[in-house]
Write an enzyme that holds these catalytic residues in place. Sequence first.
Site, PDB file in Angstrom:
ATOM      1  N   CYS A  96      -2.425   9.793  -6.788  1.00 35.11           N
ATOM      2  CA  CYS A  96      -3.567   9.538  -5.900  1.00 35.11           C
ATOM      3  C   CYS A  96      -4.606  10.642  -6.075  1.00 35.11           C
ATOM      4  O   CYS A  96      -4.297  11.809  -5.898  1.00 35.11           O
ATOM      5  CB  CYS A  96      -3.144   9.462  -4.444  1.00 35.11           C
ATOM      6  SG  CYS A  96      -4.596   9.340  -3.357  1.00 35.11           S
ATOM      7  N   LYS A 147       0.852  -1.192   0.000  1.00 33.43           N
ATOM      8  CA  LYS A 147       0.000   0.000   0.000  1.00 33.43           C
ATOM      9  C   LYS A 147       0.890   1.246   0.000  1.00 33.43           C
ATOM     10  O   LYS A 147       1.878   1.295   0.722  1.00 33.43           O
ATOM     11  CB  LYS A 147      -0.895   0.015   1.242  1.00 33.43           C
ATOM     12  CG  LYS A 147      -1.667   1.325   1.474  1.00 33.43           C
ATOM     13  CD  LYS A 147      -2.697   1.629   0.385  1.00 33.43           C
ATOM     14  CE  LYS A 147      -3.364   2.996   0.570  1.00 33.43           C
ATOM     15  NZ  LYS A 147      -4.215   3.366  -0.590  1.00 33.43           N
TER      16      LYS A 147
HETATM   17  N1  ORO Z   1      -6.931   5.432  -4.231  1.00 34.95           N
HETATM   18  C1  ORO Z   1      -6.625   5.284  -5.559  1.00 34.95           C
HETATM   19  O1  ORO Z   1      -7.503   4.936  -6.368  1.00 34.95           O
HETATM   20  N2  ORO Z   1      -5.376   5.506  -5.965  1.00 34.95           N
HETATM   21  C2  ORO Z   1      -4.398   5.902  -5.102  1.00 34.95           C
HETATM   22  O2  ORO Z   1      -3.272   6.112  -5.540  1.00 34.95           O
HETATM   23  C3  ORO Z   1      -4.706   6.074  -3.756  1.00 34.95           C
HETATM   24  C4  ORO Z   1      -5.986   5.837  -3.349  1.00 34.95           C
HETATM   25  C5  ORO Z   1      -6.417   6.104  -1.958  1.00 34.95           C
HETATM   26  O3  ORO Z   1      -5.719   5.761  -1.001  1.00 34.95           O
HETATM   27  O4  ORO Z   1      -7.482   6.744  -1.841  1.00 34.95           O
END
Ligand code: ORO
Length: 310
Positions: free
Chosen positions: A129, A43
């Site tokens: 993000c 993550k």
């Molecule tokens: N959600 C996404 O779709 N991509 C990202 O890079 C990060 C997140 C998130 O943590 O909200």
Amino acid sequence: DLTASFHDHTFQTPLMNASGVYCYTTEELDNLLASKAGTLVTKSATINYRAGNPEPRYRNLALGSINSMGLPNEGLAYYLDYVLKKQADPTVPTLFLSVAGISMAEDLDMLSTIDQSDFNGLTELNLSCPNVPGKPQVAYDFEATEKMLAAAFERFHKPLGVKLPPYFDLTQFDIVAQILNQYPLAYINTINSIGNGLYIDVDSETVAIKPKGGFGGLGGAYVLPTALANVHAFRQRLNPEIAIIGTGGIENGADVFAHLLAGADLVQVGTQLMKDGPDVFTRLAAELADIMNAKGYHKLADFKGKLKTL
Ligand code: ORO
């Protein structure tokens, strides 16, 4: 034979998770390692623990998913500690460590920490993000992207990739590829979710998720053609030394095959992994192998990047 070569590495299959899905905890990461995924990515980390956005912040939809997680994560030390422990085990493949600072300073701080560590895997800088309120997606700002990469490569000496948002205009591909080609990137990962979609439930007349009034990143079948376009457009423009991870909309073996045909070296699965769990990789590997057998292909190189035009 599903063996995938990528940068200086080989993996048993070209399949892995998309960052954010099934990779928050060491337990989930261990389950990915036990699956048919060829490797994994953690993550996206910030320096410190982040709770992320208020719930509900993820919804499965008939045609995909919408999320506005807001980068919830355990903090860089947690994921760095995990990958360092695993790299001591010779049966574990090379792993990917993702970072997504809330500012350029935070990104650079984390890259320095990783650079000074013993980590020998691949680092992914998430420039895309869409879900931190008030923070734009860095890679839609071409000047900021160039500054970020220049500063990153001043202090970072290990293999580095970037996670990109989807682009839509062919001139954007030209501009971004021209920037990326100036740097010794190991790879790009395309695409992140399509930012700021809005799902509306007509019966209840409401949005699907709580953060940002319902706006969130789209994944799944909604995004497959956009993902394939980004993989292919970048493969046509990037230096051949820069590998590509294709991410977006993979539901079955044919979708994996399409990503590879468009030029991806590895593929990542987000929404379908969320829906099915790590067993999804068993099915995808079998379906990909069936398609290859039916077509008489023995290895990925027989068709990778060989998309035909009319
Ligand atoms: N959600 C996404 O779709 N991509 C990202 O890079 C990060 C997140 C998130 O943590 O909200």
